[in-house]
Design a protein around this motif. Structure first.
Motif, PDB file in Angstrom:
ATOM      1  N   UNK A 264       7.745  -6.247  -4.775  1.00 41.20           N
ATOM      2  CA  UNK A 264       7.420  -4.933  -5.312  1.00 41.20           C
ATOM      3  C   UNK A 264       8.591  -4.200  -5.939  1.00 41.20           C
ATOM      4  N   UNK A 327       7.512   5.598 -19.503  1.00 43.49           N
ATOM      5  CA  UNK A 327       8.856   6.151 -19.347  1.00 43.49           C
ATOM      6  C   UNK A 327       9.597   5.334 -18.283  1.00 43.49           C
ATOM      7  N   UNK A 329      12.180   5.806 -15.554  1.00 43.23           N
ATOM      8  CA  UNK A 329      12.841   6.915 -14.855  1.00 43.23           C
ATOM      9  C   UNK A 329      14.180   6.474 -14.285  1.00 43.23           C
ATOM     10  N   UNK A 332      15.187   6.323  -7.944  1.00 43.34           N
ATOM     11  CA  UNK A 332      15.348   7.423  -6.991  1.00 43.34           C
ATOM     12  C   UNK A 332      15.686   6.943  -5.598  1.00 43.34           C
ATOM     13  N   UNK A 336      11.351   0.327  -0.997  1.00 42.68           N
ATOM     14  CA  UNK A 336      10.947  -0.340   0.239  1.00 42.68           C
ATOM     15  C   UNK A 336      10.027  -1.504  -0.100  1.00 42.68           C
ATOM     16  N   UNK A 337      10.152  -2.606   0.652  1.00 45.75           N
ATOM     17  CA  UNK A 337       9.256  -3.730   0.363  1.00 45.75           C
ATOM     18  C   UNK A 337       7.807  -3.324   0.607  1.00 45.75           C
ATOM     19  N   UNK A 338       6.933  -3.758  -0.227  1.00 44.63           N
ATOM     20  CA  UNK A 338       5.533  -3.372  -0.045  1.00 44.63           C
ATOM     21  C   UNK A 338       4.884  -4.233   1.038  1.00 44.63           C
ATOM     22  N   UNK A 339       3.750  -3.780   1.512  1.00 47.07           N
ATOM     23  CA  UNK A 339       3.177  -4.479   2.666  1.00 47.07           C
ATOM     24  C   UNK A 339       1.933  -5.269   2.336  1.00 47.07           C
ATOM     25  N   UNK A 340       1.370  -5.148   1.175  1.00 46.05           N
ATOM     26  CA  UNK A 340       0.228  -6.021   0.882  1.00 46.05           C
ATOM     27  C   UNK A 340       0.090  -6.251  -0.616  1.00 46.05           C
TER      28      UNK A 340
ATOM     29  N   UNK B  31      -1.824  -2.083  -5.801  1.00 45.55           N
ATOM     30  CA  UNK B  31      -1.070  -2.982  -6.691  1.00 45.55           C
ATOM     31  C   UNK B  31      -1.582  -2.855  -8.122  1.00 45.55           C
ATOM     32  N   UNK B  59      -0.872   2.501   3.379  1.00 44.40           N
ATOM     33  CA  UNK B  59       0.011   3.550   3.883  1.00 44.40           C
ATOM     34  C   UNK B  59      -0.603   4.913   3.601  1.00 44.40           C
ATOM     35  N   UNK B  86       7.374   0.463   4.757  1.00 44.41           N
ATOM     36  CA  UNK B  86       6.713   1.590   4.077  1.00 44.41           C
ATOM     37  C   UNK B  86       6.316   2.702   5.027  1.00 44.41           C
ATOM     38  N   UNK B 331       9.556  11.222  -4.013  1.00 43.94           N
ATOM     39  CA  UNK B 331       9.747  10.011  -3.203  1.00 43.94           C
ATOM     40  C   UNK B 331      10.898  10.140  -2.201  1.00 43.94           C
ATOM     41  N   UNK B 342       5.528   2.575  -2.358  1.00 42.01           N
ATOM     42  CA  UNK B 342       5.731   2.311  -3.788  1.00 42.01           C
ATOM     43  C   UNK B 342       4.395   2.100  -4.482  1.00 42.01           C
ATOM     44  N   UNK B 343       3.332   1.833  -3.701  1.00 42.11           N
ATOM     45  CA  UNK B 343       2.015   1.632  -4.298  1.00 42.11           C
ATOM     46  C   UNK B 343       1.157   2.890  -4.256  1.00 42.11           C
ATOM     47  N   UNK B 347       3.493   8.311  -5.988  1.00 41.07           N
ATOM     48  CA  UNK B 347       4.805   7.682  -6.233  1.00 41.07           C
ATOM     49  C   UNK B 347       4.794   6.963  -7.580  1.00 41.07           C
ATOM     50  N   UNK B 350       4.975   9.479 -10.246  1.00 41.21           N
ATOM     51  CA  UNK B 350       6.316  10.065 -10.306  1.00 41.21           C
ATOM     52  C   UNK B 350       7.276   9.116 -11.005  1.00 41.21           C
ATOM     53  N   UNK B 351       7.131   7.831 -10.687  1.00 44.31           N
ATOM     54  CA  UNK B 351       8.088   6.861 -11.199  1.00 44.31           C
ATOM     55  C   UNK B 351       7.828   6.522 -12.664  1.00 44.31           C
TER      56      UNK B 351
END
Lengths: 340, 359
Positions: A264, A327, A329, A332, A336-340, B31, B59, B86, B331, B342-343, B347, B350-351
């Motif tokens: 991710x 864009x 960015x 920031x 963090x590693x994603x979980x699924x 995702x 999450x 997360x 974030x 991140x998913x 977020x 924002x990103x």
């Protein structure tokens, strides 16, 4: 001799006494041989030919200490060399400060010093002064290194944000994200095999070649922490101009992309340790690219975008492979590693 | 590739013209949300085609009550908390795992197996695995529980926050005010549950359901397939993620889930209580259920004041419509859960989605 008595670092190795002296004379100095260091004075004496001097410093705390493509020692030399290189300087001399925890194995220290020595030779730069401190186990994570570097600015070279103008091209010297993804994939806890290799390398020879053969280079930066996204956003903020880059033109090692996708991460945000981004005038761009491509470290260089007028506020925009736009960015903080 | 994009765009255009109104398609999976932003897919679509980011990030839909329970357990000296990265920043009423002090009994793990190993390595503590995720991560949790039972790892237990996707989609459509025309169904979850699992939604609610992968072309062609159906006035179930998704799904994984878990009513952030939408451990594994082991009754949490994550998850507003977005909620300092992962929809906005400001 210390190697017969001690195979691990003791507090006394940093205490300024006999063990310190042995560590310096028998372990460190032989690896980094040069005339200036041999004097072991309180300061190194340097005879510079130019009065336009660049001076930089950086500390290295990478984990793991040894990774595919390099180690903390090589990184400590190349990182500082690169900071001088992108400022338009030829690196002359480095300092080396080691902070080591007690119990650290001499064997590993020697391996790190070998990495430092090789990198210094490859980059034609001497380690001319240094310092060693030892601290209680746990007070640092094994070993921390600081290097500072002095370089002479190449004659006639004048780089800066203020030179950048609309229409200038952006060149990246090779694939992005290799270092960061290698480190992350080798971190404890990520139990997958990967073929990734850090791009850790000193760029001074390539940048000197570029600057001596092309007057169109206006600005350079090595996109380390924060990756290419951070570097481009810094350029955009500082100049008030916008940037457009083309995703299809950005060189990325497919294995790096695969690991980044799996965890991710966005490769634009991932650290590099052997790449520079350069802003060059449009008429010099092809020549700059050729010079890069003829160097071992720039074979995969590419022109990835250009400086454009700002509509409202300065932004970095990317044209995606499918023709979409978004864009880019300023990153920031840690992802963090994603979980699924 | 360009030809395929043009063909897809044409189908989207036709649907917008035929219906003569805004079309709202919800992507259920986080995702998908990220891929849509990262590839700038919105900018290639007709203006009248709106993508809503649904409750597909595990999450983001975790109730504050659950977080407070985790924090309560983290406060015990005899517990070690094993959590996916997360989760540590998700705010509950009493802060987050990241801000909790002391924090030396909180460990980040990458899998349920790592959590189980942590228990083996720390026999003097009880390891509580913060088990969140949809049908994608539930089988791995189930395997860890089975292994713990077989290997008599008595100091391991889980706090199940596992959720089921289909009941949430049904709950959204049962809301009077919903404005969802169709679903772009999740790819990873469908690998486990099979695309057949969405048949009931198509039949009962008459909404097209199309399963797609995460490559931009998959998403664009998935949206185009939905538009084709909308323009023709039909609702069908279809998967274009044929490489990995079958109608039945991964039956082995489904059996492992069924062996360990049973559906239970549960709370979703922003959506409230949804019938049979969460997974709780079956009685035969109750010794591994943290709630039972520590005799805790989970209570629903209160949503944070001013946070509109619930409306974002229901597709009722876009993140920038929330007053906290990008101001007090970023974030670095998330207020709502959609800003943490991140998913998460916020977020991702924002990103990737913040636009240049107009004067």
């Amino acid at each position: 001799m210390k190697t017969e008595k001690h195979d691990k670092i003791l507090l006394a190795h940093g205490g300024g006494g006999q063990l310190s002296d042995e560590l310096i004379r028998h372990t460190i100095q032989p690896k980094l041989k040069n005339d200036i260091l041999a004097e072991l004075g309180d300061s190194a004496n340097l005879n510079l030919t130019s009065n336009s001097v660049c001076f930089t410093t950086d500390s290295y705390v990478v984990k793991p200490l040894f990774f595919n493509g390099g180690d903390i020692g090589k990184l400590a030399v190349c990182g500082t060399v690169n900071d001088l290189a992108v400022a338009g300087a030829k690196p002359i001399a480095l300092s080396l400060a080691l902070i080591i925890e007690t119990g650290f194995k001499f064997e590993l220290l020697e391996k790190i010093l070998d990495g430092i020595s090789r990198a210094a030779k490859e980059n034609d730069v001497n380690i001319v002064t240094g310092d060693t401190k030892t601290v209680e186990a746990g007070a640092v994570d094994k070993i921390f290194i600081n290097t500072a570097g002095i370089g002479e600015r190449l004659a006639g070279v004048d780089l800066g944000f203020d030179k950048i103008a609309v229409g200038d091209k952006i060149i990246i010297s090779g694939t992005i994200g290799d270092h960061g993804m290698t480190i992350i994939s080798q971190r404890e806890g990520l139990k997958f095999q990967s073929q990734l290799k850090s791009d850790c390398a000193g760029l001074a020879k390539l940048t000197c070649q570029l600057l001596q053969n092309n007057s169109g280079v206006k600005f350079m930066r090595d996109p380390t922490r924060g990756g290419l996204a951070a570097t481009l956003n810094e350029i955009s903020r500082a100049t008030g101009l916008s940037i457009e880059i083309n995703e299809a033109k950005i060189p990325v090692n497919p294995a790096v992309q695969a690991v980044a996708d799996m965890l991710g991460f966005d490769v634009l945000n991932i650290a590099n340790e052997g790449k520079f981004a350069a802003v060059v005038s449009p008429e010099s761009a092809d020549n700059c690219l050729n010079i890069c491509k003829n160097n071992r470290l720039g074979k995969q260089a590419g022109i990835i975008g250009e400086i454009i007028e700002t509509c409202d506020v300065p932004v970095v925009e990317i044209k995606t492979r499918i023709g979409g736009r978004r864009i880019v960015q300023m990153p920031y903080g840690s992802q963090l590693p994603r979980i699924c | 590739m360009l030809e395929r994009i043009y063909k897809a765009q044409l189908l989207c255009d036709t649907a917008c013209k035929t219906l003569g109104r805004q079309i709202n398609i919800m992507e259920v999976c986080g995702t998908h949300t990220v891929s849509i932003f990262r590839n700038g897919i919105r900018s290639t679509l007709p203006k009248k085609l709106k993508l809503l980011s649904g409750p597909g990030c595990p999450v983001c839909v975790t109730d504050t009550g659950y977080i407070d329970t985790v924090l309560q357990l983290a406060g015990r000296d005899d517990c070690l908390i094993a959590t996916y990265g997360d989760m540590i920043r998700v705010p509950g009423k009493g802060g987050s795992l990241e801000t909790k002090q002391p924090s030396d009994n909180i460990r980040i793990v990458l899998s349920s197996e790592d959590a189980l190993q942590l228990a083996r390595d720390n026999p003097q503590k009880t390891v509580v695995f913060v088990a969140v995720g949809f049908e994608t991560t539930a089988p791995a949790t189930a395997v860890a529980v089975k292994e713990a039972a077989a290997g008599a790892v008595d100091n391991f237990c889980i706090l199940s926050g596992h959720k089921l996707v289909v009941p949430a989609m049904r709950a959204l459509l049962a809301e009077k005010n919903h404005n969802i025309d169709a679903f772009l169904c999740p790819g990873h979850v469908s690998v486990i549950i099979g695309y057949g699992a969405f048949a009931g939604i198509v039949e009962r609610f008459g909404r097209p359901c199309v399963v797609a992968g995460f490559e931009p072309m998959q998403i664009i062609e998935g949206l185009a397939e939905i538009c084709r159906q909308l323009a023709e006035g039909i609702a069908e179930l279809k998967s274009i993620y044929t490489a990995v998704v079958t109608e039945q799904g991964n039956t082995t994984a489904q059996e492992i889930i069924d062996e360990c878990f049973e559906p239970a009513d549960g709370y979703w952030r922003g959506l409230g209580r949804i019938e049979k939408s969460t997974l709780k451990l079956k009685d035969k594994f109750s010794q591994f259920d943290a709630l039972k082991r520590f005799d805790i009754t989970e209570t629903p949490g209160e949503d944070v004041s001013g946070c509109r994550c619930g409306e974002v998850l229901c597709g009722l507003i876009e993140p920038p419509e929330c007053e906290l977005f990008g101001e007090s909620c970023t974030p670095q300092a998330p207020v709502g859960p959609c800003m943490v992962s991140s998913e998460g929809a916020c977020a991702a906005w924002f990103k990737y989605g913040r636009k240049r400001k107009r004067a």
